[in-house]
Structure formats: structure tokens, C-alpha cells
Design a protein around this motif. Sequence first.
Motif, PDB file in Angstrom:
ATOM      1  N   GLU A 108      42.466 -34.602  10.722  1.00  0.00           N
ATOM      2  CA  GLU A 108      43.298 -34.937   9.541  1.00  0.00           C
ATOM      3  C   GLU A 108      42.473 -35.060   8.260  1.00  0.00           C
ATOM      4  O   GLU A 108      43.032 -35.373   7.214  1.00  0.00           O
ATOM      5  N   ARG A 109      41.170 -34.909   8.364  1.00  0.00           N
ATOM      6  CA  ARG A 109      40.256 -35.175   7.239  1.00  0.00           C
ATOM      7  C   ARG A 109      40.559 -36.551   6.644  1.00  0.00           C
ATOM      8  O   ARG A 109      40.781 -36.708   5.442  1.00  0.00           O
ATOM      9  N   ALA A 110      40.601 -37.558   7.511  1.00  0.00           N
ATOM     10  CA  ALA A 110      40.994 -38.903   7.095  1.00  0.00           C
ATOM     11  C   ALA A 110      40.007 -39.935   7.627  1.00  0.00           C
ATOM     12  O   ALA A 110      39.213 -39.665   8.529  1.00  0.00           O
ATOM     13  N   LEU A 111      40.068 -41.121   7.032  1.00  0.00           N
ATOM     14  CA  LEU A 111      39.363 -42.296   7.549  1.00  0.00           C
ATOM     15  C   LEU A 111      40.349 -43.444   7.533  1.00  0.00           C
ATOM     16  O   LEU A 111      41.284 -43.462   6.723  1.00  0.00           O
ATOM     17  N   VAL A 112      40.122 -44.409   8.427  1.00  0.00           N
ATOM     18  CA  VAL A 112      40.813 -45.691   8.313  1.00  0.00           C
ATOM     19  C   VAL A 112      39.724 -46.745   8.266  1.00  0.00           C
ATOM     20  O   VAL A 112      38.757 -46.669   9.034  1.00  0.00           O
ATOM     21  N   ASN A 113      39.828 -47.696   7.336  1.00  0.00           N
ATOM     22  CA  ASN A 113      38.845 -48.781   7.334  1.00  0.00           C
ATOM     23  C   ASN A 113      39.538 -50.109   7.157  1.00  0.00           C
ATOM     24  O   ASN A 113      40.578 -50.204   6.507  1.00  0.00           O
ATOM     25  N   ARG A 114      38.940 -51.102   7.814  1.00  0.00           N
ATOM     26  CA  ARG A 114      39.373 -52.483   7.603  1.00  0.00           C
ATOM     27  C   ARG A 114      38.124 -53.358   7.442  1.00  0.00           C
ATOM     28  O   ARG A 114      37.924 -54.361   8.123  1.00  0.00           O
ATOM     29  N   LEU A 115      37.252 -52.914   6.530  1.00  0.00           N
ATOM     30  CA  LEU A 115      35.951 -53.561   6.362  1.00  0.00           C
ATOM     31  C   LEU A 115      36.086 -55.000   5.862  1.00  0.00           C
ATOM     32  O   LEU A 115      35.343 -55.891   6.296  1.00  0.00           O
ATOM     33  N   GLY A 172      32.369 -59.589   6.122  1.00  0.00           N
ATOM     34  CA  GLY A 172      33.499 -58.684   6.369  1.00  0.00           C
ATOM     35  C   GLY A 172      34.097 -58.925   7.748  1.00  0.00           C
ATOM     36  O   GLY A 172      33.758 -59.901   8.436  1.00  0.00           O
ATOM     37  N   ASN A 173      34.979 -58.033   8.149  1.00  0.00           N
ATOM     38  CA  ASN A 173      35.711 -58.180   9.416  1.00  0.00           C
ATOM     39  C   ASN A 173      34.859 -57.758  10.607  1.00  0.00           C
ATOM     40  O   ASN A 173      33.862 -57.052  10.432  1.00  0.00           O
ATOM     41  N   PRO A 174      35.277 -58.188  11.831  1.00  0.00           N
ATOM     42  CA  PRO A 174      34.524 -57.768  13.026  1.00  0.00           C
ATOM     43  C   PRO A 174      34.574 -56.252  13.213  1.00  0.00           C
ATOM     44  O   PRO A 174      35.531 -55.602  12.835  1.00  0.00           O
ATOM     45  N   ARG A 175      33.513 -55.710  13.800  1.00  0.00           N
ATOM     46  CA  ARG A 175      33.448 -54.275  14.112  1.00  0.00           C
ATOM     47  C   ARG A 175      34.159 -53.988  15.432  1.00  0.00           C
ATOM     48  O   ARG A 175      34.214 -54.885  16.279  1.00  0.00           O
TER      49      ARG A 175
END
Length: 334
Positions: A107-114, A95-98
Motif C-alpha cells: 500500500e506504500r503506507a506506514l502506521v505509527n503510534r509512537l 513514547g508508547n511501548p514497541r
Amino acid sequence: MSIYTSLVRPLLFRFEPETAHRFTLAALRVPGLARLLVPRKPPVADKVSLMGLTFRNRLGIAAGVDKNGDAPLAWRDLGFGFAELGTVTYHPQPGNPRPRVFRYPSERALVNRLGFPNIGAKAFASRLRRLRTRQAVYDFPIGINLGKSKVTPLPDAPSDYLGSLKILHALGDFFVINISSPNTAGLRDLAQPDDLRRLLSALQEFNRSTSDPKPLLLKISPDSEDRYLPDLVAITREFQLAGIVATNTTSQRTPENPHEAGGLSGHPLTHRALTVARIIRPLLARDQILIGVGGVMDSGHYRLRRQAGADLVQMYTGLVYLGPTAAWDILGRS
Ligand SMILES: Cc1cc2nc3c(=O)[nH]c(=O)nc-3n(C[C@H](O)[C@H](O)[C@H](O)COP(=O)(O)O)c2cc1C
């Protein structure tokens, strides 16, 4: 306030999201632990048969929560009716770098770019094979979400997905073809009609050649313009897919949304995912199903998704914010 929201969540949220997720999966692997975290009585059940499978209720775990099949049966103990494991790719990949997952509690939200970190189809198959031989799993269908390996060029996508489907075919109750994650370059281009036909034709041809064809579904993006949705649905009918999973995370942002790059999920996605469900439902064939996912954070959202015609509903971000009793919070206490 539950013990989770007042005590456990603040503790977990002190850790980086992926680390907290790893802790959680490790805990859920401990046999019987999941059952200690939740009420003894199961949540309100609405048992249903769909796609030839029996679901003890209509609420499931969305793809990405258990990418490698670490704790497939713990989801059942947490009151869910089914789980979609993966995304799995043919080749194992890091996967992508951390950092690559970000929380936005207000906002009760997540963003991911796994970018689909996973152990690869072969290793995943050995895990599921152990599970399937150890324990017959009734009324808890296990779906497998398939994605494209990063190293595979886009024109070779059909053979990459097909490689995974061949390895995993006997082990999943249904399969979801993921062409909608925003974090693998070019993946969403596979929604172009010609490319999509090539992909679905390869997968369905193999599936039909087996002695036990499995339901295949397509997972779509919330970012397709409304005018393209009828074509997408028509293609799923042409290849007799069992249904559509709508939706994946969004790349769109309004000014008040979190701006970290990646796929946005949770409450900011509720409205768009509901709109897509409403557009798609009347276009599906009578024997096709709709799995509604995206911003289901409470029982009201669940009800609206069902009213929009979703046969099954899934959640990911809601689980992070609600904790182990999420299924009871959404479905009600029996
Ligand atoms: C951290 C994270 C990882 C995800 N990984 C995947 C994945 O591997 N495959 C996939 O199809 N969807 C993946 N998703 C998308 C979810 O399955 C779901 O479609 C999306 O998050 C919207 O639902 P939600 O608002 O309930 O989270 C992921 C979502 C999150 C937040």
C-alpha cells in the motif's frame, strides 16, 4: 529500479521499522555520507522566499523523520529545501511501548503510534545551539514542531507548549504547533475553538514580545470534518499565524487499509490530504502559507499539491519508500 529499491530497501525492511530508522539516522550523522548517496547535481530548484525565509526548493522533510535533530543538515545534502524537526515536547519522554511503527509496502503506507518519543526541549535546544554556532545555515530553513508532553494534563497544554517555545525560540526559523497527532490522548481536542484560542493566544503573545518574532504555523488533522475547517482557518487568521501545515496522519480506515492502531500515512492518505489542501487554500489570508503534506509519493502527487495551492510540500512516508534520491524523484533532475 534504483539501487535503493532493489538492494538497500529490501535489506533495511528486514529490520523492524524503528531499528531501520535508527540505522539511517546514524548513517546520516556521518559527515559527508549523505552526499555520497545522491547525484552530484542538486534536484530541480525553485528558489522561493516565504515567511521572510529563503527556501532553495519547496520540498521539505516532514515532522517525525528527525524528531531529535539528529541530522539536520543531512536533509539539505539529500536535496531538500527545508526540514521540520520534532515533535519536541517540554518534558523528555519515551513514547508508547514497541512495536509502534508498521510498514505496508504493497500500500506504500506506514502506521505509527509512537506517542512523541523525544529528548525534551532543553536537550534539543543544546543540540541546535551547537549546530547554529558551528555553521551558518543559509537557504535551508529549520522549523521546529512542538507537541504536548504526555504528563501534562490537557487544560495545562498552553503552558507546556509555551515552555518549549521559550526554550527553543531563538533556534528555529519557524515553529509548527502540533495539535493533530492521533497518538497523544486528547491532543486533537485542542482543535476546539476555545482551547485553540487559549493556546494560540499564549504562544503568539510571547512570540510578539520577543525582539525577533518567528513565523508560527498550525498543523492540522485530515480527520476534521470539512465543515469545521473554515473555523480552524479563521482562528489562524485571528492570531495572525504564518500558515497551516495540512495534514498529519489519519485515524480513519477504509476496509482495505491496514488495521493496526495508530496514524496512517503514505498513499492511502494522498486523496484526503489533497482535498484538505484544496478546501483550506482559498480561506487563508493572502500572506499566509500552506504547507501540503500527506501521501506525496511521486512527482505527480507533488504537482497536484502545488496546483492545490501548497506553497511548500513535505514528505515522510515517501522518503521511506523512495530512499535517499526522493527529492530528485519528486522534483526532477537538473
Ligand atoms: C513514523 C512517523 C512519525 C511521525 N511523527 C510525527 C511527529 O512527531 N510530529 C508530527 O507533527 N507529525 C509526525 N508524523 C506525521 C508526518 O509528519 C506527516 O504529517 C504524515 O506522515 C503524512 O505525510 P506522509 O504521508 O508523507 O508520511 C509522523 C509520521 C510517521 C510516519
